[in-house]
Motif scaffolding. Structure first.
Motif, mmCIF file in Angstrom:
data_model
loop_
_atom_site.group_PDB
_atom_site.id
_atom_site.type_symbol
_atom_site.label_atom_id
_atom_site.label_comp_id
_atom_site.label_asym_id
_atom_site.label_seq_id
_atom_site.Cartn_x
_atom_site.Cartn_y
_atom_site.Cartn_z
ATOM 1 N N GLN A 37 2.412 1.749 -3.419
ATOM 2 C CA GLN A 37 1.409 2.143 -4.410
ATOM 3 C C GLN A 37 1.012 3.537 -4.509
ATOM 4 O O GLN A 37 0.872 4.151 -5.352
ATOM 5 C CB GLN A 37 0.102 1.458 -4.100
ATOM 6 C CG GLN A 37 -0.071 0.060 -4.395
ATOM 7 C CD GLN A 37 -1.128 -0.656 -4.140
ATOM 8 O OE1 GLN A 37 -1.736 -0.406 -3.070
ATOM 9 N NE2 GLN A 37 -1.604 -1.681 -5.167
ATOM 10 N N ARG A 38 1.365 4.218 -3.452
ATOM 11 C CA ARG A 38 1.012 5.790 -3.237
ATOM 12 C C ARG A 38 2.344 6.343 -4.306
ATOM 13 O O ARG A 38 2.379 7.482 -4.252
ATOM 14 C CB ARG A 38 1.429 6.108 -1.747
ATOM 15 C CG ARG A 38 0.537 5.643 -0.948
ATOM 16 C CD ARG A 38 0.691 6.132 0.644
ATOM 17 N NE ARG A 38 1.107 7.817 0.611
ATOM 18 C CZ ARG A 38 1.981 7.949 1.627
ATOM 19 N NH1 ARG A 38 2.389 7.136 2.503
ATOM 20 N NH2 ARG A 38 2.157 9.190 1.623
ATOM 21 N N PHE A 39 3.308 5.653 -4.515
ATOM 22 C CA PHE A 39 4.593 6.316 -5.232
ATOM 23 C C PHE A 39 4.382 5.650 -6.626
ATOM 24 O O PHE A 39 5.486 5.908 -7.478
ATOM 25 C CB PHE A 39 5.792 5.933 -4.596
ATOM 26 C CG PHE A 39 6.005 6.825 -3.151
ATOM 27 C CD1 PHE A 39 6.211 7.879 -3.244
ATOM 28 C CD2 PHE A 39 5.628 5.822 -2.126
ATOM 29 C CE1 PHE A 39 6.541 8.580 -2.031
ATOM 30 C CE2 PHE A 39 5.988 6.371 -0.875
ATOM 31 C CZ PHE A 39 6.121 8.024 -0.930
ATOM 32 N N ALA A 92 0.663 -1.077 0.005
ATOM 33 C CA ALA A 92 0.033 0.115 0.010
ATOM 34 C C ALA A 92 1.017 1.168 -0.053
ATOM 35 O O ALA A 92 0.417 2.309 -0.692
ATOM 36 C CB ALA A 92 -0.993 0.018 1.147
ATOM 37 N N GLU A 93 1.866 1.211 0.801
ATOM 38 C CA GLU A 93 2.923 2.289 0.791
ATOM 39 C C GLU A 93 3.488 2.580 -0.585
ATOM 40 O O GLU A 93 3.710 3.830 -1.068
ATOM 41 C CB GLU A 93 3.793 2.089 1.791
ATOM 42 C CG GLU A 93 4.782 3.383 1.980
ATOM 43 C CD GLU A 93 4.198 4.409 2.771
ATOM 44 O OE1 GLU A 93 4.843 5.703 2.375
ATOM 45 O OE2 GLU A 93 3.022 4.196 3.377
#
Length: 76
Positions: free
Chosen positions: A31-33, A28-29
């Motif tokens: 995916q933010r990038f 999830a982290e």
């Protein structure tokens, strides 16, 4: 069987259940990038999630540790 898995639509839901909680948080982290989950590789020491963002690769180990320079060989 492996050939059939590679031909299937590989959205995040296909591999999501193969991840543990720590790996899910790290995915999830990333995916933010702009990273997308490509696949989960099962190894003797656990599973490793492999993600990509363009030409960049990242790997997440069983502890949820992110490696943005993994030594992963992709088959084409």
């Amino acid at each position: 069987m492996n050939d059939e898995r590679r031909q299937m639509d590989k959205d995040i839901h296909f591999f999501w259940d193969d991840l543990n909680l720590a790996q899910k948080f790290s995915v999830a982290e990333l995916q933010r990038f702009g990273y997308d989950l490509l696949f989960v590789r099962h190894q003797t020491n656990g599973s490793m999630a492999v993600l990509s963002a363009g030409a960049k690769l990242a790997a997440i180990d069983m502890d949820g540790q992110i490696n943005i320079e993994p030594e992963v060989v992709l088959r084409h």
